[in-house]
Design an enzyme around this catalytic site. Structure first.
Site, PDB file in Angstrom:
ATOM      1  N   TYR A 148       0.233  -1.501  -0.077  1.00 38.01           N
ATOM      2  CA  TYR A 148       0.135   0.018  -0.199  1.00 38.01           C
ATOM      3  C   TYR A 148       0.685   0.734   0.128  1.00 38.01           C
ATOM      4  O   TYR A 148       0.362   2.323  -0.790  1.00 38.01           O
ATOM      5  CB  TYR A 148      -1.131   0.038   1.239  1.00 38.01           C
ATOM      6  CG  TYR A 148      -1.644   1.641   1.615  1.00 38.01           C
ATOM      7  CD1 TYR A 148      -2.821   1.399   0.650  1.00 38.01           C
ATOM      8  CD2 TYR A 148      -1.458   2.387   2.354  1.00 38.01           C
ATOM      9  CE1 TYR A 148      -3.574   2.714   0.577  1.00 38.01           C
ATOM     10  CE2 TYR A 148      -1.956   3.520   2.089  1.00 38.01           C
ATOM     11  CZ  TYR A 148      -3.167   3.670   0.963  1.00 38.01           C
ATOM     12  OH  TYR A 148      -3.385   4.971   1.314  1.00 38.01           O
ATOM     13  N   ARG A 195       1.283   7.965  12.940  1.00 42.11           N
ATOM     14  CA  ARG A 195       1.250   9.534  13.238  1.00 42.11           C
ATOM     15  C   ARG A 195      -0.669  10.029  13.847  1.00 42.11           C
ATOM     16  O   ARG A 195      -1.386  10.151  14.269  1.00 42.11           O
ATOM     17  CB  ARG A 195       1.432  11.163  12.817  1.00 42.11           C
ATOM     18  CG  ARG A 195       1.537  11.916  13.711  1.00 42.11           C
ATOM     19  CD  ARG A 195       1.581  12.958  13.107  1.00 42.11           C
ATOM     20  NE  ARG A 195       0.980  13.594  11.693  1.00 42.11           N
ATOM     21  CZ  ARG A 195       0.482  14.122  10.545  1.00 42.11           C
ATOM     22  NH1 ARG A 195       2.187  15.410  10.578  1.00 42.11           N
ATOM     23  NH2 ARG A 195       0.109  14.053   9.738  1.00 42.11           N
ATOM     24  N   ARG A 205     -10.991   3.823   8.936  1.00 44.79           N
ATOM     25  CA  ARG A 205      -9.917   3.213   8.320  1.00 44.79           C
ATOM     26  C   ARG A 205      -8.966   3.057   9.192  1.00 44.79           C
ATOM     27  O   ARG A 205      -9.227   4.117  10.376  1.00 44.79           O
ATOM     28  CB  ARG A 205      -9.777   3.916   6.945  1.00 44.79           C
ATOM     29  CG  ARG A 205      -9.462   5.442   8.077  1.00 44.79           C
ATOM     30  CD  ARG A 205      -9.610   5.934   5.913  1.00 44.79           C
ATOM     31  NE  ARG A 205      -9.174   7.461   5.991  1.00 44.79           N
ATOM     32  CZ  ARG A 205      -9.002   8.636   5.650  1.00 44.79           C
ATOM     33  NH1 ARG A 205      -9.876   8.289   4.567  1.00 44.79           N
ATOM     34  NH2 ARG A 205      -8.738   9.610   6.063  1.00 44.79           N
ATOM     35  N   PHE A 265      14.613  19.603  -1.861  1.00 41.68           N
ATOM     36  CA  PHE A 265      13.354  19.037  -2.372  1.00 41.68           C
ATOM     37  C   PHE A 265      13.189  17.840  -1.178  1.00 41.68           C
ATOM     38  O   PHE A 265      12.838  17.728  -0.823  1.00 41.68           O
ATOM     39  CB  PHE A 265      13.505  19.327  -2.753  1.00 41.68           C
ATOM     40  CG  PHE A 265      11.617  18.754  -3.793  1.00 41.68           C
ATOM     41  CD1 PHE A 265      11.160  19.164  -3.141  1.00 41.68           C
ATOM     42  CD2 PHE A 265      11.582  16.929  -4.160  1.00 41.68           C
ATOM     43  CE1 PHE A 265       9.738  18.283  -4.058  1.00 41.68           C
ATOM     44  CE2 PHE A 265      11.228  16.410  -4.713  1.00 41.68           C
ATOM     45  CZ  PHE A 265       9.779  16.874  -4.110  1.00 41.68           C
TER      46      PHE A 265
HETATM   47  C1  PS7 Z   1      12.076  12.909  -3.574  1.00 44.22           C
HETATM   48  C2  PS7 Z   1      12.382  10.411  -3.578  1.00 44.22           C
HETATM   49  C3  PS7 Z   1       5.079  14.961  -6.439  1.00 44.22           C
HETATM   50  C4  PS7 Z   1       6.192  16.037  -4.650  1.00 44.22           C
HETATM   51  C5  PS7 Z   1       7.320  12.927  -1.475  1.00 44.22           C
HETATM   52  C6  PS7 Z   1       0.190  13.959  -2.975  1.00 44.22           C
HETATM   53  C7  PS7 Z   1       2.734  12.665   1.189  1.00 44.22           C
HETATM   54  C8  PS7 Z   1      -1.589  11.926  -0.260  1.00 44.22           C
HETATM   55  O1  PS7 Z   1      -1.683  13.710   4.950  1.00 44.22           O
HETATM   56  O2  PS7 Z   1      -2.849   9.488   4.918  1.00 44.22           O
HETATM   57  O3  PS7 Z   1      -2.879  12.379   5.786  1.00 44.22           O
HETATM   58  O4  PS7 Z   1      -4.612  12.849   4.338  1.00 44.22           O
HETATM   59  O5  PS7 Z   1      -4.253  10.170   2.875  1.00 44.22           O
HETATM   60  C9  PS7 Z   1      10.296  10.730  -2.769  1.00 44.22           C
HETATM   61  C10 PS7 Z   1       4.579  14.671  -3.186  1.00 44.22           C
HETATM   62  C11 PS7 Z   1       6.480  10.585  -1.306  1.00 44.22           C
HETATM   63  C12 PS7 Z   1       0.914  11.665  -3.026  1.00 44.22           C
HETATM   64  C13 PS7 Z   1       1.879  10.321  -0.229  1.00 44.22           C
HETATM   65  C14 PS7 Z   1       9.235  11.048  -2.149  1.00 44.22           C
HETATM   66  C15 PS7 Z   1       2.746  13.632  -4.443  1.00 44.22           C
HETATM   67  C16 PS7 Z   1       4.982  10.930  -1.483  1.00 44.22           C
HETATM   68  C17 PS7 Z   1       0.122  11.306  -3.010  1.00 44.22           C
HETATM   69  C18 PS7 Z   1       8.687  11.071  -1.864  1.00 44.22           C
HETATM   70  C19 PS7 Z   1       2.248  13.581  -2.639  1.00 44.22           C
HETATM   71  C20 PS7 Z   1       4.491  10.840   0.289  1.00 44.22           C
HETATM   72  C21 PS7 Z   1      -0.944  10.230   2.500  1.00 44.22           C
HETATM   73  C22 PS7 Z   1      -0.552  10.716  -1.496  1.00 44.22           C
HETATM   74  O6  PS7 Z   1      -1.900   9.823   2.740  1.00 44.22           O
HETATM   75  O7  PS7 Z   1      -2.099  12.079   3.932  1.00 44.22           O
HETATM   76  C23 PS7 Z   1      11.573  11.446  -3.085  1.00 44.22           C
HETATM   77  C24 PS7 Z   1       4.688  15.489  -4.829  1.00 44.22           C
HETATM   78  C25 PS7 Z   1       7.630  11.513  -2.324  1.00 44.22           C
HETATM   79  C26 PS7 Z   1       1.231  13.103  -2.607  1.00 44.22           C
HETATM   80  C27 PS7 Z   1       3.232  11.590   0.377  1.00 44.22           C
HETATM   81  C28 PS7 Z   1       1.023  11.240  -0.007  1.00 44.22           C
HETATM   82  C29 PS7 Z   1      -0.326  10.025   0.543  1.00 44.22           C
HETATM   83  C30 PS7 Z   1      -0.916  11.079  -0.074  1.00 44.22           C
HETATM   84  P1  PS7 Z   1      -3.313  12.839   4.306  1.00 44.22           P
HETATM   85  P2  PS7 Z   1      -3.072  10.093   3.460  1.00 44.22           P
HETATM   86 MN    MN Z   2      -5.586   8.836   1.571  1.00 42.55          MN
END
Ligand code: PS7
Ligand code: MN
Ligand code: MN
Ligand code: MN
Ligand code: MN
Ligand code: MN
Length: 347
Positions: A148, A195, A205, A265
């Site tokens: 997941y 968290r 969930r 970044f």
């Molecule tokens: C840098 C090699 C395209 C920058 C950044 C939106 C954040 C929302 O917040 O529990 O509790 O509601 O629903 C690796 C980001 C992984 C993803 C996932 C780093 C896109 C992002 C959609 C790789 C970020 C991890 C959170 C899915 O689930 O969230 C490098 C950029 C990175 C987004 C994140 C996020 C899931 C997510 P919340 P949820």
């Molecule tokens: Mn989500």
């Protein structure tokens, strides 16, 4: 809503950045200091995936329609002016989806290779999310938990690595190390899942794998009532330890980056996740509230994360902090945690 007003007055690109600043705390800052044209590609990548995630998170939208929308979401990027009304888990995300045509317009202006990466990752994430709809609350194994997290975060790490490599600012084969890119995403996502224990349970969930929590309780929600119990904290520490396993890969990946702004970044969110994990470890408040890191620490950290030396110093600092929090009694978990800590301190 202020974003709604902006939707009428701003051009498409400005609307995208206004939305980015409205919906993300730390990502807006680190994305905006990237060099162009990478900056616009990463901004659109972020907003597209936010849109997709707000479909996943909408607990009122009917399940069958949700699965269809998740699986087909990427196709909408190819439809001029596509938008959807009344879907999303918060007001800001509903506005994002209502104005998705603006994001599509900017998407179309990106480098075509960048467009195809964003499309491809959105397609894979959407079908991965769809696979887990209805399964939440019953992630059985650590393998399933890792899968997941791969879908919602590891794939983002991989997609970003392809974008970096293609920009010419990083090694052309950076994305070949898929295992490392995956760990970068998993480290962030697992920290978020630990968290959000209470918030997610209250929304009906959870992604905590049964294979871990069944060693400490009959039902996962027991911990809400017994946050201070040794079993509750042992379970939490086990989850934190599982995330901590990714730290060597994270340090390895960051060590490969060449461009200072790309390094910032990538590193800032990882160091913030590290700070958060230290705060979560052995902390009963995880079961009854939302644990956050201090604003002052976040600022200090963001301002001092520009070189590999500074980044290593932060990892070392947080590793010694967590070491001091390891419970004094010894068992298989505390032993493993000491081993991990000693390994990371030598990197
Ligand atoms: C840098 C090699 C395209 C920058 C950044 C939106 C954040 C929302 O917040 O529990 O509790 O509601 O629903 C690796 C980001 C992984 C993803 C996932 C780093 C896109 C992002 C959609 C790789 C970020 C991890 C959170 C899915 O689930 O969230 C490098 C950029 C990175 C987004 C994140 C996020 C899931 C997510 P919340 P949820
Ligand atoms: Mn989500
Ligand atoms: Mn979400
Ligand atoms: Mn979450
Ligand atoms: Mn590894
Ligand atoms: Mn030790």
């Amino acid at each position: 809503n202020s974003l709604n007003q902006l939707a009428h007055t701003l051009n498409d690109l400005d609307f995208c950045y206004a939305t980015l600043n409205k919906v993300s705390r730390s990502f807006a800052l680190v994305i905006q200091q990237l060099p162009q044209p990478l900056k616009d590609s990463v901004c659109i990548f972020y907003l597209v995936l936010r849109g997709l995630d707000s479909v996943e998170d909408d607990m009122i939208y009917p399940q069958d329609k949700k699965i269809f929308l998740l699986r087909n979401f990427y196709n909408n990027l190819l439809i001029d002016n596509w938008s959807i009304t009344g879907v999303g888990d918060t007001e800001d995300y509903r506005i994002l989806l209502e104005n998705f045509g603006k994001i599509i317009n900017v998407f179309k202006s990106l480098d075509t290779k960048d467009q195809s990466i964003i499309l491809d990752i959105t397609r894979q994430m959407g079908s991965g999310m769809a696979e887990y709809i209805g399964k939440t609350g019953s992630i059985e194994t650590v393998t399933s938990y890792n899968l997941y997290c791969h879908y919602v975060a590891g794939l983002v790490g991989h997609g970003l690595s392809v974008l970096f490599a293609h920009s010419g600012l990083e090694d052309t084969d950076l994305h070949v190390h898929e295992h490392l890119s995956n760990s970068m995403g998993l480290f962030l996502q697992k920290t978020n899942i630990i968290r959000d224990y209470l918030e997610d349970l209250q929304a009906g969930r959870t992604w905590w794998p049964k294979e871990i929590w069944q060693n400490y309780a009959t039902d996962l929600d027991e911990f809400i009532k017994t946050p201070n119990r040794e079993q509750s904290l042992e379970c939490l520490n086990h989850m934190v330890m599982d995330s901590f396993n990714h730290v060597p890969d994270v340090i390895n990946y960051l060590g490969r980056l060449k461009h200072r702004k790309i390094l910032e970044f990538c590193a800032i969110p990882q160091v913030m996740a590290m700070a958060t994990l230290v705060e979560l470890y052995n902390n009963p408040l995880v079961f009854t509230s939302v644990v956050k890191i201090r604003k002052g620490l976040t600022c200090k950290l963001m301002l001092n994360c520009s070189t590999l030396n500074e980044i290593h110093a932060w990892f070392y600092f947080f590793t010694t902090n967590i070491e001091h929090k390891i419970p004094k009694h010894t068992n298989v978990n505390t032993n493993h945690m000491h081993e991990l800590v000693d390994r990371i301190k030598k990197l």
